[in-house]
Design a protein around this motif. Structure first.
Motif, PDB file in Angstrom:
ATOM      1  N   PHE A  42      51.384  34.554  40.082  1.00  0.00           N
ATOM      2  CA  PHE A  42      50.267  34.752  41.006  1.00  0.00           C
ATOM      3  C   PHE A  42      49.020  33.997  40.531  1.00  0.00           C
ATOM      4  O   PHE A  42      47.985  34.612  40.262  1.00  0.00           O
ATOM      5  CB  PHE A  42      49.959  36.245  41.161  1.00  0.00           C
ATOM      6  CG  PHE A  42      51.080  37.017  41.796  1.00  0.00           C
ATOM      7  CD1 PHE A  42      51.187  37.094  43.172  1.00  0.00           C
ATOM      8  CD2 PHE A  42      52.038  37.643  41.022  1.00  0.00           C
ATOM      9  CE1 PHE A  42      52.232  37.793  43.767  1.00  0.00           C
ATOM     10  CE2 PHE A  42      53.084  38.346  41.602  1.00  0.00           C
ATOM     11  CZ  PHE A  42      53.182  38.418  42.978  1.00  0.00           C
ATOM     12  N   GLU A  78      45.702  29.939  43.331  1.00  0.00           N
ATOM     13  CA  GLU A  78      46.070  29.368  44.631  1.00  0.00           C
ATOM     14  C   GLU A  78      46.998  30.312  45.393  1.00  0.00           C
ATOM     15  O   GLU A  78      46.881  30.477  46.607  1.00  0.00           O
ATOM     16  CB  GLU A  78      46.808  28.027  44.487  1.00  0.00           C
ATOM     17  CG  GLU A  78      46.289  27.039  43.477  1.00  0.00           C
ATOM     18  CD  GLU A  78      46.593  27.402  42.022  1.00  0.00           C
ATOM     19  OE1 GLU A  78      47.761  27.542  41.604  1.00  0.00           O
ATOM     20  OE2 GLU A  78      45.606  27.546  41.286  1.00  0.00           O
ATOM     21  N   ARG A  79      47.951  30.911  44.689  1.00  0.00           N
ATOM     22  CA  ARG A  79      48.905  31.820  45.325  1.00  0.00           C
ATOM     23  C   ARG A  79      48.198  33.086  45.807  1.00  0.00           C
ATOM     24  O   ARG A  79      48.488  33.589  46.900  1.00  0.00           O
ATOM     25  CB  ARG A  79      50.024  32.179  44.332  1.00  0.00           C
ATOM     26  CG  ARG A  79      51.081  33.070  44.905  1.00  0.00           C
ATOM     27  CD  ARG A  79      51.964  32.302  45.884  1.00  0.00           C
ATOM     28  NE  ARG A  79      53.017  33.193  46.372  1.00  0.00           N
ATOM     29  CZ  ARG A  79      53.369  33.285  47.639  1.00  0.00           C
ATOM     30  NH1 ARG A  79      52.801  32.518  48.538  1.00  0.00           N
ATOM     31  NH2 ARG A  79      54.312  34.110  48.000  1.00  0.00           N
ATOM     32  N   GLN A  80      47.278  33.608  45.013  1.00  0.00           N
ATOM     33  CA  GLN A  80      46.526  34.784  45.441  1.00  0.00           C
ATOM     34  C   GLN A  80      45.770  34.490  46.736  1.00  0.00           C
ATOM     35  O   GLN A  80      45.761  35.308  47.661  1.00  0.00           O
ATOM     36  CB  GLN A  80      45.526  35.203  44.359  1.00  0.00           C
ATOM     37  CG  GLN A  80      46.154  35.716  43.088  1.00  0.00           C
ATOM     38  CD  GLN A  80      45.073  35.992  42.061  1.00  0.00           C
ATOM     39  OE1 GLN A  80      44.188  36.798  42.303  1.00  0.00           O
ATOM     40  NE2 GLN A  80      45.148  35.320  40.920  1.00  0.00           N
ATOM     41  N   GLU A 105      46.457  32.161  48.976  1.00  0.00           N
ATOM     42  CA  GLU A 105      47.430  32.014  50.071  1.00  0.00           C
ATOM     43  C   GLU A 105      47.868  33.387  50.596  1.00  0.00           C
ATOM     44  O   GLU A 105      47.947  33.598  51.810  1.00  0.00           O
ATOM     45  CB  GLU A 105      48.672  31.257  49.599  1.00  0.00           C
ATOM     46  CG  GLU A 105      48.456  29.791  49.338  1.00  0.00           C
ATOM     47  CD  GLU A 105      49.659  29.151  48.633  1.00  0.00           C
ATOM     48  OE1 GLU A 105      50.654  29.863  48.330  1.00  0.00           O
ATOM     49  OE2 GLU A 105      49.601  27.938  48.374  1.00  0.00           O
ATOM     50  N   LEU A 106      48.187  34.287  49.681  1.00  0.00           N
ATOM     51  CA  LEU A 106      48.629  35.622  50.087  1.00  0.00           C
ATOM     52  C   LEU A 106      47.534  36.367  50.842  1.00  0.00           C
ATOM     53  O   LEU A 106      47.812  37.065  51.829  1.00  0.00           O
ATOM     54  CB  LEU A 106      49.101  36.418  48.876  1.00  0.00           C
ATOM     55  CG  LEU A 106      50.421  35.947  48.262  1.00  0.00           C
ATOM     56  CD1 LEU A 106      50.648  36.603  46.909  1.00  0.00           C
ATOM     57  CD2 LEU A 106      51.579  36.224  49.207  1.00  0.00           C
TER      58      LEU A 106
END
Length: 193
Positions: free
Chosen positions: A176, A179-181, A183-184
């Motif tokens: 996580f 960037e992933r946080q 996006e989510l």
């Protein structure tokens, strides 16, 4: 030669910085007079001048955490959905500083849950956070950026989502990353629309 008030205040700031470094490295579970003294390069005797008991040290650490959280820079956003997004991004561990602060917050939950007064205080803090989110969500609904509905219920869900994401990011930072946080969070907000 007697110490001046300025010396006392400077020493108190040094002690506070040492408390913060111990919290960032070890959380509330590792917060002891001995650990703070070692971080400061001082004796525990010096620290007992500031914190006669462990409870005093914990109270100071919680105050320090609240002060730093309140002083943390926030994203600028207009109103509506962009303001909701900015408020939620401000909670996530997207930077080294935000990660340290979130680690400390999460580690403080056990301390707060064990003390009814602290638990009540935390309950009030999270309620105030939901109220702010509720108001931002209501504005986004009024602007047509979110569908009509109970803004308080949407705020409860958003807070729950983002706090869950905080925990996952702290335990699995490689799964996580920032960037992933983001996006989510964007996926979550899109699903609300």
């Amino acid at each position: 030669m007697p110490r001046t008030k300025g010396d006392h205040e400077a020493r108190r700031r040094e002690v506070s910085e040492a408390v913060w470094r111990v919290l960032a490295a070890h959380g509330f579970g590792g917060l002891t007079l001995r650990a703070v003294a070692a971080e400061l390069g001082a004796t525990t005797g010096l620290l007992t001048h500031y914190f006669p008991a462990k409870r005093d040290l914990v109270a100071h650490a919680l105050d320090l955490l609240a002060e730093r959280t309140a002083a943390r820079p926030r994203r600028a956003a207009g109103e509506g959905l962009s303001a909701v997004r900015a408020a939620l991004l401000d909670i996530l561990p997207l930077t080294a500083e935000a990660t340290a602060s979130n680690r400390i917050w999460v580690s403080s939950w056990d301390t707060a849950l064990a003390d009814p007064a602290l638990s009540d205080d935390y309950g009030r803090k999270y309620a105030r956070s939901r109220e702010k989110l509720r108001d931002l969500i209501a504005t986004a609904q009024r602007l047509g950026e979110l569908p009509p509905g109970d803004p308080e219920r949407v705020a409860e869900g958003a807070q729950s989502f983002v706090l869950g994401l905080v925990v996952q990011a702290l335990f699995s930072p490689t799964a996580f990353p920032p960037e992933r946080q983001t996006e989510l969070l964007d996926d979550y907000l899109a699903a609300l629309g």
